[in-house]
Design a protein around this motif. Structure first.
Motif, short mmCIF file in Angstrom:
data_model
loop_
_atom_site.label_atom_id
_atom_site.label_comp_id
_atom_site.label_asym_id
_atom_site.label_seq_id
_atom_site.Cartn_x
_atom_site.Cartn_y
_atom_site.Cartn_z
N ARG A 71 -32.43 30.59 -17.53
CA ARG A 71 -33.82 31.10 -17.78
C ARG A 71 -34.34 31.07 -18.76
N VAL A 72 -33.67 32.17 -19.91
CA VAL A 72 -34.98 32.03 -21.00
C VAL A 72 -33.22 31.79 -21.93
N GLN A 73 -31.70 31.74 -22.31
CA GLN A 73 -31.08 31.25 -23.20
C GLN A 73 -31.37 30.38 -23.18
N THR A 74 -31.73 29.31 -21.91
CA THR A 74 -31.64 27.35 -21.86
C THR A 74 -32.67 27.52 -22.88
N VAL A 75 -33.90 27.23 -22.51
CA VAL A 75 -35.00 26.99 -23.13
C VAL A 75 -34.66 27.69 -24.72
N ALA A 76 -34.37 28.84 -24.67
CA ALA A 76 -34.01 29.12 -26.37
C ALA A 76 -33.41 28.63 -26.64
N LEU A 77 -32.72 28.29 -26.62
CA LEU A 77 -31.41 27.10 -27.01
C LEU A 77 -31.59 26.11 -27.58
N ARG A 78 -33.07 25.21 -26.19
CA ARG A 78 -33.73 24.16 -27.17
C ARG A 78 -34.93 24.35 -28.53
N LEU A 79 -35.69 25.34 -27.85
CA LEU A 79 -36.12 25.34 -29.23
C LEU A 79 -35.07 25.71 -31.25
N VAL A 80 -33.95 26.02 -30.86
CA VAL A 80 -33.65 26.50 -32.02
C VAL A 80 -33.28 25.11 -32.11
N VAL A 81 -32.10 23.95 -31.00
CA VAL A 81 -31.59 22.54 -31.62
C VAL A 81 -33.19 21.88 -32.48
N GLU A 82 -34.40 21.71 -31.16
CA GLU A 82 -35.36 20.86 -31.59
C GLU A 82 -36.14 21.70 -33.35
N ARG A 83 -36.26 22.94 -33.65
CA ARG A 83 -36.15 23.49 -34.32
C ARG A 83 -35.03 23.02 -35.68
N GLU A 84 -33.38 22.99 -35.32
CA GLU A 84 -32.60 22.60 -36.19
C GLU A 84 -32.86 21.00 -37.08
N LYS A 85 -33.27 19.98 -35.95
CA LYS A 85 -33.88 18.45 -35.79
C LYS A 85 -34.78 18.61 -36.90
#
Length: 201
Positions: free
Chosen positions: A181-195
């Motif tokens: 519930r936490v790590q998956t959402v956090a990972l998406r935020l990191v990926v979107e920021r990297e993009k």
């Protein structure tokens, strides 16, 4: 005689030392050694048709402790729930009250029953004679909102991670990956920021 329930053996020893110094012989302190009820691992254990009601069971390794707690409770006139003041501590107090038959559980409402047995919830932020005495003199209600907050976190952990992690293993053939519930959402935020960074550069 009153039974004081805490979660930590270290806290139990400190309580006993303080009570001995204060010459309060009417109390017996018992430690649950953390959580002792949880969602069983072999099933999702959440009833989607009944407002996501969790299906708890006694953790197998804690069965002996639970039996001892029930025996002690039957020998004492008063139960004092003295676990930590955070949501995990409140949850342990709730589960202790539940296995002792002191919770009237009509999901999702949960209320503390006080008929037939004196029940107190005490809260303190330091383990000192002064704090303990003040807590014993100013008991509170079991904070069901905190219990529900902990249960919501536990249910979400199970609903999200329990179903997504095996899917990851199957699709990517990497059984060390996990979702939650936490790590998956956090990972998406990191990926979107990297993009965004790469697009900007």
């Amino acid at each position: 005689m009153a039974l004081i329930i805490v979660e930590s053996p270290t806290k139990a020893r400190t309580f006993n030392r303080i009570l001995k110094i204060e010459k309060k012989t009417e109390y017996y302190v018992f430690a649950t050694m953390g959580h002792f009820r949880d969602l069983p691992k072999e099933d999702i254990s959440v009833d989607f048709n009944t407002d996501f009601k969790p299906k708890y069971e006694i953790i197998a390794s804690k069965a002996k402790m639970v039996a001892e707690l029930k025996k002690l409770a039957s020998e004492h006139d008063e139960i004092i729930l003295a676990t930590d003041p955070d949501r995990e501590g409140e949850s342990i107090s709730y589960h202790a009250a539940y296995i002792l038959g002191l919770i009237d559980e009509n999901w999702p409402e949960m209320t503390l029953k006080k008929d037939g047995k004196k029940v107190k919830r005490i809260v303190f932020h330091e383990i000192t004679p002064k704090a303990l005495n003040e807590a014993l003199e100013n008991d509170e209600e079991l904070r069901i909102d905190l219990v529900k907050a902990q249960q919501a976190r536990r249910i979400l952990d199970r609903v999200v991670g329990y179903q997504l992690s095996p899917l990851l293993w199957k699709k990517l053939s990497k059984n060390w990956l996990s979702a939650g519930r936490v790590q998956t959402v956090a990972l998406r935020l990191v990926v979107e920021r990297e993009k965004e960074i790469r697009a900007f550069g």
